[in-house]
Write an enzyme that holds these catalytic residues in place. Structure first.
Site, PDB file in Angstrom:
ATOM      1  CG  HIS A  12      -2.006  -0.914   1.528  1.00 18.53           C
ATOM      2  ND1 HIS A  12      -2.928  -1.223   1.146  1.00 18.53           N
ATOM      3  CD2 HIS A  12      -1.472  -2.429   1.850  1.00 18.53           C
ATOM      4  CE1 HIS A  12      -3.796  -2.219   1.295  1.00 18.53           C
ATOM      5  NE2 HIS A  12      -2.691  -3.013   1.994  1.00 18.53           N
ATOM      6  CE1 TYR A  41      -2.500   0.082   4.690  1.00 13.91           C
ATOM      7  CE2 TYR A  41      -1.964   1.996   6.276  1.00 13.91           C
ATOM      8  CZ  TYR A  41      -2.676   1.359   5.079  1.00 13.91           C
ATOM      9  OH  TYR A  41      -3.106   2.006   4.313  1.00 13.91           O
ATOM     10  CG  HIS A 122      -4.856  -1.687  -1.523  1.00 18.03           C
ATOM     11  ND1 HIS A 122      -5.513  -0.274  -0.859  1.00 18.03           N
ATOM     12  CD2 HIS A 122      -6.339  -2.380  -1.571  1.00 18.03           C
ATOM     13  CE1 HIS A 122      -6.831  -0.475  -0.382  1.00 18.03           C
ATOM     14  NE2 HIS A 122      -7.263  -1.668  -0.696  1.00 18.03           N
ATOM     15  CE  LYS A 129      -9.469   1.369  -1.766  1.00 20.97           C
ATOM     16  NZ  LYS A 129      -9.872   2.629  -1.033  1.00 20.97           N
ATOM     17  CB  CYS A 131      -3.041   2.174  -3.361  1.00 20.29           C
ATOM     18  SG  CYS A 131      -2.365   1.707  -1.766  1.00 20.29           S
TER      19      CYS A 131
END
Length: 149
Positions: A12, A41, A122, A129, A131
């Site tokens: 991420h 995380y 991600h 997303k 990311c």
């Protein structure tokens, strides 16, 4: 978390500007402000390359050790380890050389523990997303070349 159940190592980004050097404590505070239990995380990699622990993770934990399922990829948290790179504002992979080296070392270490886990971004697991701003699968496939993005 049993290492045999780890299907993904998910990369991420924090979506922060290059001049902002935050770590696990700041992300934990932000996530709590959103009403979450805390940082989602398992690891955060600061601009300096320092790897900080987020949610406790102990692969094949002995009784009494705490392992907390991540909260970083909807529907897959129980089978995923989450790593967040500080930076990546607006999908730009502006990660430092130190971060790239730390990411490489951390993923390499986690793959020794959970060799069947797929290294993904991600965005690979959530099509909404962008990311972390680079193709993680390609990065890992070309692992002879260190670096992220």
């Amino acid at each position: 978390m049993d290492a045999s159940k780890v299907k993904y190592i998910v990369i991420h980004c924090a979506d922060t500007p290059p001049e902002l050097d935050i770590g696990a404590a700041e992300i934990d505070r932000w996530h709590k402000q959103n009403g979450w239990d805390g940082i989602g995380y398992h690891y955060v990699i600061r601009r300096s390359g320092v790897i900080e622990s987020g949610r406790p993770l102990d692969i094949n934990a002995a009784p009494g050790w705490q392992t907390v399922t991540g909260a970083h990829v909807a529907g897959m948290n129980s089978q995923a380890i989450g790593i967040c790179l500080v930076g990546g504002r607006h999908g730009k992979p502006d990660f430092s050389g130190q971060q790239r080296e730390s990411l490489w070392l951390l993923v390499e270490t986690l793959k020794r523990i959970a060799p069947e886990a797929e290294v993904v971004g991600h965005r690979d697991l959530d099509k909404g997303k962008t990311c972390p701003g680079f193709d993680v699968r390609a990065w890992w496939a070309n692992r002879g070349q260190h670096g992220a993005g």
